[in-house]
Design a protein around this motif. Structure first.
Motif, PDB file in Angstrom:
ATOM      1  N   THR A  37     -14.427  22.560  40.899  1.00  0.00           N
ATOM      2  CA  THR A  37     -14.311  22.577  42.356  1.00  0.00           C
ATOM      3  C   THR A  37     -13.875  21.193  42.814  1.00  0.00           C
ATOM      4  OG1 THR A  37     -16.073  24.219  42.498  1.00  0.00           O
ATOM      5  CG2 THR A  37     -15.530  23.039  44.517  1.00  0.00           C
ATOM      6  N   TRP A  62     -12.363  23.275  47.223  1.00  0.00           N
ATOM      7  CA  TRP A  62     -11.244  24.144  46.862  1.00  0.00           C
ATOM      8  C   TRP A  62     -11.221  24.364  45.359  1.00  0.00           C
ATOM      9  CZ3 TRP A  62      -8.904  25.743  51.269  1.00  0.00           C
ATOM     10  CH2 TRP A  62      -9.094  24.941  52.417  1.00  0.00           C
ATOM     11  N   ARG A  63     -10.706  25.552  44.973  1.00  0.00           N
ATOM     12  CA  ARG A  63     -10.566  25.864  43.548  1.00  0.00           C
ATOM     13  C   ARG A  63      -9.157  26.361  43.264  1.00  0.00           C
ATOM     14  NH1 ARG A  63     -14.743  29.079  40.622  1.00  0.00           N
ATOM     15  NH2 ARG A  63     -14.130  27.619  38.986  1.00  0.00           N
ATOM     16  N   ILE A  80      -4.742  28.335  45.812  1.00  0.00           N
ATOM     17  CA  ILE A  80      -5.822  27.389  46.093  1.00  0.00           C
ATOM     18  C   ILE A  80      -6.811  28.071  47.037  1.00  0.00           C
ATOM     19  CG2 ILE A  80      -6.406  25.118  46.995  1.00  0.00           C
ATOM     20  CD1 ILE A  80      -3.511  24.275  46.275  1.00  0.00           C
ATOM     21  N   ARG A  81      -8.007  28.315  46.530  1.00  0.00           N
ATOM     22  CA  ARG A  81      -9.001  29.138  47.237  1.00  0.00           C
ATOM     23  C   ARG A  81     -10.083  28.275  47.865  1.00  0.00           C
ATOM     24  NH1 ARG A  81     -13.832  31.175  45.678  1.00  0.00           N
ATOM     25  NH2 ARG A  81     -13.480  30.640  43.484  1.00  0.00           N
ATOM     26  N   SER A  82     -10.436  28.581  49.114  1.00  0.00           N
ATOM     27  CA  SER A  82     -11.534  27.904  49.803  1.00  0.00           C
ATOM     28  C   SER A  82     -12.868  28.405  49.263  1.00  0.00           C
ATOM     29  CB  SER A  82     -11.454  28.172  51.311  1.00  0.00           C
ATOM     30  OG  SER A  82     -12.662  27.788  51.946  1.00  0.00           O
ATOM     31  N   TYR A 107      -7.153  31.869  50.813  1.00  0.00           N
ATOM     32  CA  TYR A 107      -6.208  31.014  50.110  1.00  0.00           C
ATOM     33  C   TYR A 107      -5.300  30.238  51.072  1.00  0.00           C
ATOM     34  CZ  TYR A 107      -7.657  33.605  45.988  1.00  0.00           C
ATOM     35  OH  TYR A 107      -8.410  34.161  44.984  1.00  0.00           O
ATOM     36  N   LEU A 108      -4.918  29.022  50.639  1.00  0.00           N
ATOM     37  CA  LEU A 108      -3.955  28.245  51.398  1.00  0.00           C
ATOM     38  C   LEU A 108      -2.619  28.975  51.441  1.00  0.00           C
ATOM     39  CD1 LEU A 108      -4.521  24.590  50.107  1.00  0.00           C
ATOM     40  CD2 LEU A 108      -5.504  25.688  52.125  1.00  0.00           C
ATOM     41  N   GLN A 119      -5.143  29.602  56.233  1.00  0.00           N
ATOM     42  CA  GLN A 119      -5.752  30.395  55.171  1.00  0.00           C
ATOM     43  C   GLN A 119      -5.487  31.874  55.429  1.00  0.00           C
ATOM     44  OE1 GLN A 119     -10.040  30.175  54.979  1.00  0.00           O
ATOM     45  NE2 GLN A 119     -10.329  31.273  56.890  1.00  0.00           N
TER      46      GLN A 119
END
Length: 421
Positions: free
Chosen positions: A51, A89-90, A101-103, A109-110, A123
């Motif tokens: 993360t 973010w992951r 890129i996931r919150s 996602y972005l 997002q």
């Protein structure tokens, strides 16, 4: 959803080029003084199990999901770094050197919705579109640039802002410092539960003689607010803080006695709030309609009855929190004169026994409780009940317990959501 910003593109490009030269000059000057340590990050070292917090080289602010939003199309901005879930973010590998890129906060996602310079970063749910794909281009000194697959634009701090809330947008890749980001690892997998023995040290003290009314945001700067009430369980005690609908209370330590803690009159946010010794309840949530309440970060000790009391309707999310020596961590009111369907989401919390119940809900009103990342300390016998089910009432009588445990309808969790240590 496109959120384009009208600018003089030619003028902006000239300003960026000038700023790049200025940045290069600054690097040379810094090198003459001495090396500056930064966290090395590169496109080749992305860890999809980690993360991250992304910090901009120009502004030194973090990429942030504005207003703790969970809705589609919510804007992504920059904000002073706090390492909370809204800034975590992951990376999800989609092949060919690109990532989604996931919150951590919203699970969304972005996305750069179109290829225009100045289109705001937002997002959205996973939609399979290349608008949500980014590759990482290496810059110097351990910084990277996020390049969108659809538009080939870089994520850019708009107009070189240094303000909290500054817009992030897509712009032609010029390798400017406002397009360079440092990748800071803050944990692997799900966010790491807070350690059960960590507790902040107050930076000062505020003497409280009566309830403090909060409208907007009150940032306590980690000072201790003390004291009110007698430390008992009397229902008539005043709260230390009364939050108006939409208010935020953050970076506060509440000393003992804490009266009836915090009252929220409507949707509210409690961010990094700590109760040294809970009086009646740490916080009570009321309101009308379908409000959303958020508790993010912080901790509570010595709640002989409840930590969080939910009297109104809506959804309460509790995350990144720790509690020890309590009766019930969350309770949907079992005998309020006006009853509602309520929901609670409890994730990434550490609960240390003694403690009886994580959540108590009223199944006859359709309450739900969702659990993930729950760490329970000092419970080798597995005595703490994760989800206790009641038939509530509006008559003021004690509610009737009708069961415990996961059921797929009201109490939603599995064994993988629980860790004992």
């Amino acid at each position: 959803m496109s959120q384009s910003v009208a600018v003089d593109v030619g003028g902006r490009r000239r300003r960026q080029r000038m700023a790049i030269l200025a940045g290069a000059t600054a690097v040379i000057a810094t090198a003459a003084i001495g090396a500056v340590g930064v966290t090395t990050a590169s496109a080749a070292t992305v860890d999809t199990n980690a993360t991250y917090v992304f910090v901009n080289r120009h502004s030194n602010k973090a990429m942030d999901l504005y207003g703790w939003a969970t809705n589609d199309g919510a804007p992504i901005v920059q904000w002073t770094r706090n390492d909370l879930a809204v800034q975590q973010w992951r990376f999800v590998d989609v092949g060919s050197g690109y990532y989604k890129i996931r919150s951590v906060h919203s699970g969304k996602y972005l996305e750069l919705p179109d290829a225009n310079d100045g289109t705001a970063l937002i997002q959205n749910p996973d939609n399979g579109a290349t608008r949500q794909h980014f590759r990482l281009a290496d810059s110097d000194s351990g910084y990277v640039r996020f390049i969108n697959r659809h538009s080939n634009k870089a994520i850019d701090v708009w107009e070189w802002s240094t303000a909290d809330g500054g817009t992030l947008a897509g712009y032609t890749d010029l390798n400017g410092w406002n397009q360079q980001w440092q990748l800071n690892t803050v944990g692997g997998g799900n966010p790491t539960p807070p350690p059960s023995n960590s507790w902040p040290t107050p930076t000062g003290q505020v003497n409280v003689n009566g309830t403090i009314q909060v409208s907007g945001t009150l940032d306590g700067g980690m000072r201790r607010y003390c004291c009110i009430g007698d430390g008992g369980q009397e229902e008539s005690q005043d709260p230390v803080f009364q939050l108006a609908a939409g208010a935020t209370l953050q970076n506060v330590i509440i000393g003992a006695p804490a009266g009836d803690g915090v009252h929220c009159s409507g949707p509210c946010t409690l961010r990094n709030v700590w109760w040294e010794d809970v009086g009646e309840d740490a916080a009570t949530f009321r309101g009308s309609g379908n409000p959303s309440f958020l508790v993010d970060g912080g901790g509570a000790r010595s709640a002989s009855d409840k930590v969080f009391q939910h009297n109104g309707p809506g959804t309460l999310t509790i995350q990144n929190f720790q509690a020890s020596n309590f009766g019930t961590f969350y309770r949907s009111c079992g005998n309020c004169s006006t009853q509602h369907r309520r929901a609670v989401v409890i994730r990434n919390v550490t609960l240390t026994r003694p403690g009886s119940t994580v959540a108590g809900i009223n199944v006859n009103y359709g309450d739900t409780a969702r659990f993930s990342g729950i760490t329970i300390v000092n419970d080798s016998s597995r005595s703490m009940v994760i989800c206790r089910k009641y038939n509530g009432n509006s008559s003021g009588n004690e509610p009737t317990q009708v069961g415990t445990g996961a059921d797929g309808t009201n109490c939603l969790y599995s064994s993988s959501d629980l860790t004992y240590r």
